[in-house]
Design a protein around this motif. Structure first.
Motif, mmCIF file in Angstrom:
data_model
loop_
_atom_site.group_PDB
_atom_site.id
_atom_site.type_symbol
_atom_site.label_atom_id
_atom_site.label_comp_id
_atom_site.label_asym_id
_atom_site.label_seq_id
_atom_site.Cartn_x
_atom_site.Cartn_y
_atom_site.Cartn_z
ATOM 1 N N THR A 172 -5.239 5.071 -0.595
ATOM 2 C CA THR A 172 -3.910 5.215 -1.205
ATOM 3 C C THR A 172 -2.950 4.151 -0.686
ATOM 4 O OG1 THR A 172 -3.431 7.021 0.338
ATOM 5 C CG2 THR A 172 -3.986 7.632 -1.910
ATOM 6 N N GLY A 196 -4.062 1.360 -2.687
ATOM 7 C CA GLY A 196 -3.881 1.675 -4.107
ATOM 8 C C GLY A 196 -5.136 1.485 -4.932
ATOM 9 N N ARG A 197 -6.272 1.335 -4.283
ATOM 10 C CA ARG A 197 -7.512 1.085 -5.006
ATOM 11 C C ARG A 197 -8.702 1.685 -4.277
ATOM 12 N NH1 ARG A 197 -5.197 -2.740 -8.483
ATOM 13 N NH2 ARG A 197 -6.904 -2.163 -9.841
ATOM 14 N N ILE A 245 -7.716 2.229 -9.759
ATOM 15 C CA ILE A 245 -6.386 2.459 -9.206
ATOM 16 C C ILE A 245 -6.363 3.904 -8.722
ATOM 17 C CG2 ILE A 245 -3.925 2.618 -9.771
ATOM 18 C CD1 ILE A 245 -4.642 0.720 -12.224
ATOM 19 N N SER A 262 -3.791 6.937 -6.553
ATOM 20 C CA SER A 262 -2.437 7.226 -6.078
ATOM 21 C C SER A 262 -2.503 8.503 -5.248
ATOM 22 C CB SER A 262 -1.487 7.415 -7.267
ATOM 23 O OG SER A 262 -1.532 8.757 -7.712
#
Ligand code: GLN
Length: 284
Positions: free
Chosen positions: A76, A79-80, A89, A91
């Motif tokens: 996180t 972000g990937r 992606i 989150s």
């Protein structure tokens, strides 16, 4: 005279901070986070040795290291996360894709080498990892991903575009199959299956930072299966296959539930550590 090396110094400090916070691989994480902040790969970090870091770069790095020291997962912060060799992606509102979940994709590919796959349904799609990985394997198929969380669905939608699969994938906010129309050749599902009482005891990366909605399977962890197994008769196309991930120690209870729902269990697949992990079912 010792040459001033800002990169070395920043890495040394960050490694010490992460080690003090009991992060398992402090040096590795520090290097990856610095690369992320600088927008370069690991070779790029090495090439920056001996060069200065700007105050903005130092501030961004300090922020990333502080987040990791608070046990936020690497995925996180970056972000990937990679899944099925695809770049997803992620989150804080999505479960981070796990390597064990790839067993679902692998099994679906093996089972449907001969059987046609036109429509794929992914229940609790999160990042969309299962749906989108399957779509890359079945180029003639169209798929639908459903998630109760609008924030997770938004991430899945972004992934359909980032992976150039938007023309073959739809993402919907909904509670399981409630608003899903039609039947599917493949139904994929990695539902929340942790027992509610066990969540607090998981590693902080999971317990404090991954979405509870993606983990919590109710008192015995089996709530989603109780809801979904009886629906398979209405949702599977003739010859279609349902693949469900489940947790350690849940296989026997799941076999009972499948039997009670009139489903034929085709196989139970094990994960990378040898634990039964995926139940494969058809309508008899
Ligand atoms: N389908 C997604 C995954 O496998 C999300 C699963 C979930 O949120 N429980 O990663």
């Amino acid at each position: 005279m010792v040459r001033h090396d800002a990169v070395e110094a920043a890495l040394r400090e960050a490694t010490a901070e992460l080690a003090a916070a009991e992060i398992e691989q402090p040096h590795r994480d520090a290097r990856i986070l610095l690369g992320h902040v600088l927008g370069v790969d690991q070779a790029g970090v090495l090439r920056r040795r001996g060069a200065d870091l700007s105050s903005a770069e130092l501030a961004l790095f300090a922020n990333a290291v502080a987040r990791r020291a608070a046990h936020e997962p690497m995925a996180t912060i970056l972000g990937r996360r990679e899944f099925w060799s695809l770049d997803f992606i992620v989150s804080p509102e999505t479960l981070i894709p796990r390597p064990d979940t790839e067993v679902i994709v692998e099994s679906a590919v093996a089972l449907h080498a001969e059987r046609p796959v036109r429509r794929i349904l992914d229940l609790g799609t999160g990042t969309g990892c299962l749906l989108l990985a399957a779509l890359t394997e079945f180029p003639g198929a169209w798929g639908l991903g459903v998630d109760l969380s609008p924030a997770a669905a938004a991430v899945a939608l972004r992934n359909t575009r980032a992976l150039r699969l938007a023309d073959r994938a739809a993402i919907m906010v909904g509670r399981w199959v409630e608003a899903v129309e039609g039947r599917f050749d493949l139904i994929l599902c990695n539902p929340p299956y942790i027992r509610e009482a066990d969540i607090a005891g998981l590693m902080p990366e999971v317990a404090a930072h991954e979405p509870r909605m993606a983990l919590d399977g109710g008192a015995d962890g089996l709530d989603p299966y109780r809801i979904l197994f009886p629906e398979m008769h209405r949702k599977l196309a003739p010859g279609g296959t349902a693949l469900f991930e489940f947790g350690i120690g849940q296989a026997d209870a799941l076999l009972d539930l499948a039997r009670a729902s009139g489903l034929a269990v085709v196989a139970v697949k094990t994960d990378l550590a040898g634990h039964p992990r995926v139940m494969i079912m058809r309508c008899p």
